[in-house]
Design an enzyme around this catalytic site. Structure first.
Site, PDB file in Angstrom:
ATOM      1  N   TYR A  39      11.531  27.335  35.845  1.00  0.00           N
ATOM      2  CA  TYR A  39      11.618  27.296  37.307  1.00  0.00           C
ATOM      3  C   TYR A  39      10.719  26.262  38.034  1.00  0.00           C
ATOM      4  O   TYR A  39      10.725  25.099  37.359  1.00  0.00           O
ATOM      5  CB  TYR A  39      11.156  28.633  37.967  1.00  0.00           C
ATOM      6  CG  TYR A  39      11.696  28.969  39.311  1.00  0.00           C
ATOM      7  CD1 TYR A  39      13.209  28.669  39.450  1.00  0.00           C
ATOM      8  CD2 TYR A  39      11.161  29.361  40.375  1.00  0.00           C
ATOM      9  CE1 TYR A  39      13.782  28.975  40.695  1.00  0.00           C
ATOM     10  CE2 TYR A  39      11.482  29.477  41.699  1.00  0.00           C
ATOM     11  CZ  TYR A  39      12.783  29.302  41.760  1.00  0.00           C
ATOM     12  OH  TYR A  39      13.640  29.601  43.009  1.00  0.00           O
ATOM     13  N   LYS A  94      34.870  44.923  28.880  1.00  0.00           N
ATOM     14  CA  LYS A  94      35.444  43.669  28.369  1.00  0.00           C
ATOM     15  C   LYS A  94      34.122  42.696  28.175  1.00  0.00           C
ATOM     16  O   LYS A  94      34.431  41.827  27.317  1.00  0.00           O
ATOM     17  CB  LYS A  94      36.195  43.063  29.754  1.00  0.00           C
ATOM     18  CG  LYS A  94      37.341  42.181  29.540  1.00  0.00           C
ATOM     19  CD  LYS A  94      38.488  42.714  28.603  1.00  0.00           C
ATOM     20  CE  LYS A  94      39.604  41.688  28.610  1.00  0.00           C
ATOM     21  NZ  LYS A  94      40.718  42.216  28.216  1.00  0.00           N
ATOM     22  N   ASP A 137      42.956  43.700  35.145  1.00  0.00           N
ATOM     23  CA  ASP A 137      43.375  44.918  35.958  1.00  0.00           C
ATOM     24  C   ASP A 137      43.731  44.588  37.359  1.00  0.00           C
ATOM     25  O   ASP A 137      43.448  45.068  38.175  1.00  0.00           O
ATOM     26  CB  ASP A 137      42.324  46.087  35.831  1.00  0.00           C
ATOM     27  CG  ASP A 137      42.031  46.518  34.412  1.00  0.00           C
ATOM     28  OD1 ASP A 137      43.129  46.236  33.502  1.00  0.00           O
ATOM     29  OD2 ASP A 137      41.369  47.398  34.274  1.00  0.00           O
ATOM     30  N   ALA A 195      58.374  46.606  33.018  1.00  0.00           N
ATOM     31  CA  ALA A 195      58.635  45.420  33.714  1.00  0.00           C
ATOM     32  C   ALA A 195      57.435  44.975  34.440  1.00  0.00           C
ATOM     33  O   ALA A 195      57.246  44.225  35.489  1.00  0.00           O
ATOM     34  CB  ALA A 195      59.771  45.445  34.521  1.00  0.00           C
ATOM     35  N   ALA A 198      52.421  42.953  31.685  1.00  0.00           N
ATOM     36  CA  ALA A 198      52.334  42.640  30.292  1.00  0.00           C
ATOM     37  C   ALA A 198      53.998  42.581  29.820  1.00  0.00           C
ATOM     38  O   ALA A 198      54.089  41.470  28.801  1.00  0.00           O
ATOM     39  CB  ALA A 198      51.677  43.691  29.740  1.00  0.00           C
ATOM     40  N   ASN A 286      49.504  53.831  25.832  1.00  0.00           N
ATOM     41  CA  ASN A 286      48.477  54.475  25.340  1.00  0.00           C
ATOM     42  C   ASN A 286      47.726  55.416  26.300  1.00  0.00           C
ATOM     43  O   ASN A 286      47.803  55.196  27.501  1.00  0.00           O
ATOM     44  CB  ASN A 286      47.421  53.340  24.862  1.00  0.00           C
ATOM     45  CG  ASN A 286      46.750  53.599  23.722  1.00  0.00           C
ATOM     46  OD1 ASN A 286      46.512  54.621  23.276  1.00  0.00           O
ATOM     47  ND2 ASN A 286      45.842  52.418  23.575  1.00  0.00           N
ATOM     48  N   ASN A 318      44.416  43.986  22.337  1.00  0.00           N
ATOM     49  CA  ASN A 318      44.305  42.697  22.843  1.00  0.00           C
ATOM     50  C   ASN A 318      42.871  41.991  22.418  1.00  0.00           C
ATOM     51  O   ASN A 318      42.561  40.842  22.631  1.00  0.00           O
ATOM     52  CB  ASN A 318      44.338  42.877  24.516  1.00  0.00           C
ATOM     53  CG  ASN A 318      45.289  43.037  25.204  1.00  0.00           C
ATOM     54  OD1 ASN A 318      46.326  43.129  24.325  1.00  0.00           O
ATOM     55  ND2 ASN A 318      45.630  42.718  26.669  1.00  0.00           N
TER      56      ASN A 318
END
Length: 760
Positions: A39, A94, A137, A195, A198, A286, A318
């Site tokens: 710093y 994630k 999402d 539709a 994905a 899923n 994924n």
């Protein structure tokens, strides 16, 4: 999902430090001076450098390895629009996957904003912090606009994984499934149920791969997207069919591929039976697929089935894509993730599934063997080769398509860097394997009637480490290869009971007889011993028909060493054998001896063992710092036994090899803690250095030590490495793993390379 899983999940997220990720410092911070660099005032200097040249931000900050996982919580898993706060556990998850699979750092950013334009402005405003943006999402159709606008506005990769991740992984599965059933991309008829983001992305990528848009039928919750529909948004309108069909049942008739990205149990057995020959069914809802694995496979024996679940074959997950796609994009400082990079990822994943699967992967899934076929069309998520397969493919595509800002020049070095990121290989064994590849040698495998040995042979051939020669029953070996779909057609097999003529056998027997005729062995006995794999393999090395010999997988160590001593013998400069293990620890390699040969050595034997080990360690380009161990420190024990023998061995070494950094006798904690030893025993020749070579006072202690370290998971073991042989002979532990076999083969090759230049 069972109630206990929900309860366990809550406990998992709550225990200890709440959540799943944390931020940790990467630089020293123990002193006031460290803090003055981190710093004020020191931090001002990199600020000035970046102000002068913005590209320097990649040099002085974490931007180049930092990704933002951005969500507004409008389409979280199957939970729907639950808001950014409730979606945070997913975003943290994630981030965790990014880190553990590809060493990409992540900040999860949950934004309380549903308006697409405002969300775009938020992400644009925070983008300078990051090297890439992973959108997550966000519901369709807004997600399409948000991604496109951000890709246009930003000069860093932007990737909506809900769209492209599923497309890339399923695309790889599709390529391999078509290869298995012999169909062509431009001929197949595809039904896509769903539709959303994905599904739209899958349809787009499939057309890029070669599927004709006119051969696709897409359905949403209201039925087929056909020309009679007036309620379709622009994304769905791209995939309207001209066929006069309205239902899923009608669409499935004669279809080659079903891709489900919708809801569970919407497909029945009758629909599967109505599909074309060798149908491909990717039911990815899923946790409940559009049709269960059991129903689909019982309806059609010729079906190739994939789901999103880990408890069935062919999981479309994924995590096979996004960590490694970002890894490659970040490493070349790509400005975007384009179609070429996505297709490169598809093809890399498809190719990896057709390669030999390492034992550590089969163990992770409690399977004996995994081979390319109907039940394995896509790599397993825990395959450590993903990072070194997908990331380089993506990086190359970025360079070839002109979007890379920092091209890679040395691809071998890049692959080593990727492996090192996850600690997949210790630097030492990587160095050994790389040296072996420079001039691979002929290595005889004595225990080839075993799947692990055959897997190791395949691996060393594929990697260019060695040229194996298999000793064993030809019929047994060929049966094992066929049962496990393992191709070793390029590797010679010698069946010593059926392939060797009497004339040839007498020639081999003469070699052994000449060595042992004055030590009690008759010519008849020598002839009989040519039916023993260990004698036969050692004679091959002795006569120059092979360069090295590996045995011991299924026999006791002593039974394997005896033939080696009788046929090959010890080196003239040492006339002594010892066994050494290399333990790969977090602090670096630790060399242990004697672990396999000398049971209760006298001082001179301990000293000779130390010299053998020191020379071997130097061969690995490491300076040996040697501690001779005992339960006593520097003469504290006055009686008889191992402390006295260790002390005498050190005295011999100090007199005969004063240049060697060796001391003892000492306890193990003092050996491994140089600072402690320096305070207590400042006279030690090791000074404040931690020892990297431990010489044990007897075989029991050495053997116990390495096995305890190995079984506790504290260190990975390489060895045993047999030291002192005139020619390269190495003896495995019984029931070694494939990786252990491969490591020892690499060492044997390097040993053989150096034996060519050595005069004993």
């Amino acid at each position: 999902m069972k109630k206990s899983v929900y309860e366990d999940a809550l406990w998992y997220h709550e225990k200890g430090r709440p959540g799943k990720i944390e931020v940790i410092p990467t630089k020293p911070h123990d002193t006031q001076y460290d803090l003055s660099l981190a710093y004020t005032p020191g931090v001002a200097q990199p600020c000035r450098e970046i102000e002068q040249d913005p590209e320097e931000v990649y040099r002085y900050t974490s931007k180049g390895n930092l990704v933002a996982v951005v969500s507004n919580g409008t389409a979280v898993l199957g939970l729907g629009d639950i808001g950014p706060l409730a979606g945070k556990p997913v975003m943290e998850g994630k981030g965790m996957l990014f880190k553990i699979f590809a060493d990409v750092d992540v900040f999860d950013i949950e934004v309380n904003e549903k308006d697409p334009q405002k969300l775009i402005e938020v992400v644009k405003a925070i983008a300078p912090t990051f090297g890439g943006i992973n959108l997550e999402d966000i519901k369709a159709p807004e997600c399409f606009e948000i991604e496109e606008k951000l890709k246009e506005a930003l000069d860093i990769p932007v990737f909506h994984d809900d769209q492209h991740g599923t497309a890339i992984i399923s695309g790889a599965g599709l390529l391999n499934a078509l290869e298995l059933n012999g169909k062509e991309l431009d001929q197949i008829k595809v039904v896509i149920n769903g539709a959303g983001a994905a599904a739209i992305s899958c349809a787009k990528l499939y057309t890029s791969l070669g599927v004709k848009k006119g051969n696709m039928v897409m359905l949403d919750s209201k039925g087929v997207l056909n020309e009679s529909r007036t309620d379709l948004n622009s994304a769905k309108q791209q995939f309207v069919t001209s066929r006069t069909i309205k239902t899923l049942k009608e669409a499935m008739i004669g279809a080659d591929v079903f891709l489900g990205l919708s809801v569970g149990n919407v497909v029945n057995k009758e629909m599967i039976r109505s599909m074309a020959e060798d149908p491909i069914v990717f039911a990815m809802a899923n946790p409940t697929p559009e049709i269960s694995y059991e129903d689909a496979t019982s309806a059609r024996k010729d079906v190739i089935m994939a789901t999103g679940r880990s408890d069935y074959p062919n999981q479309i997950n994924n995590v096979l894509g996004f960590p490694f796609i970002f890894r490659g994009a970040l490493d070349v400082r790509a400005r975007t993730i384009n179609e070429e990079m996505k297709i490169a990822a598809v093809k890399a994943l498809a190719d990896l599934a057709k390669k030999y699967v390492p034992e550590l992967v089969t163990k992770a899934y409690n399977m004996e063997n995994i081979v390319f076929g109907r039940d394995y069309i896509i790599p397993k998520p825990l395959d450590p080769r993903l990072i070194t397969t997908v990331a380089p493919a993506v990086a190359r595509a970025a360079m070839d398509s002109g979007v890379a800002g920092k091209p890679i020049a040395d691809w071998d070095e890049y692959e080593r860097e990727l492996s090192a990121r996850l600690g997949l290989e210790n630097k030492l064994i990587m160095t050994i394997c790389n040296k072996a590849k420079q001039h691979p040698k002929r290595v005889v495998f004595a225990d080839a009637n075993n799947l692990k040995m055959l897997k190791a042979a395949r691996f060393v051939v594929d990697q260019g480490i060695a040229r194996p020669i298999l000793l064993g029953s030809r019929k047994t070996i060929e049966t094992i290869l066929a049962n496990n779909q393992l191709d070793l057609s390029d590797v010679p097999i010698i069946d010593i009971f059926r392939d060797i003529s009497d004339t040839r056998r007498h020639q081999l027997a003469e070699v052994l007889y000449e060595k042992r005729k004055r030590k009690g062995m008759s010519l008849e006995e020598a002839f009989e011993k040519t039916y023993n794999h260990d004698y036969f393999g050692c004679i091959m090395v002795e006569t120059g028909e092979a360069d090295a010999f590996i045995s011991g997988f299924s026999r006791k160590y002593a039974d394997t060493i005896r033939p080696a001593l009788q046929v090959i013998g010890t080196r003239g400069d040492v006339n002594h054998l010892a066994g050494m293990y290399v333990m790969l620890t977090k602090k670096g390699p630790l060399f242990l001896a004697d672990t396999t040969v000398n049971s209760d050595p006298e001082p001179q034997v301990i000293a000779d063992t130390t010299l053998l080990v020191a020379n071997e360690v130097k061969r690995f380009k490491i300076e040996p710092r040697i501690a001779v161990l005992s339960y006593s420190n520097f003469g504290a024990f006055k009686g008889k036994g191992s402390p006295v023998r260790a002390r005498e061995a050190v005295r011999i070494l100090h007199e005969t090899h004063p240049e060697l950094m060796v001391d003892g006798e000492m306890q193990a904690n003092y050996a491994l803690n140089g600072a402690l030893r320096k305070r207590k025993f400042p006279f030690s020749k090791l000074g404040e250095h931690d020892a990297n070579v431990l010489i044990c006072p007897n075989l029991s202690s050495g053997n116990i030590l390495y096995k305890v370290l190995q079984e506790l998971g504290t260190a990975k073991a390489i060895g045993p490495i047999l030291l002192g042989m005139k020619k390269p002979i190495h003896v495995l532990q019984m029931e070694s793993s494939v990786r252990e076999i491969v490591n020892l083969v690499a060492i044997a090759v390097v040993d053989a390379q150096e034996a060519e230049t050595r005069t004993d």
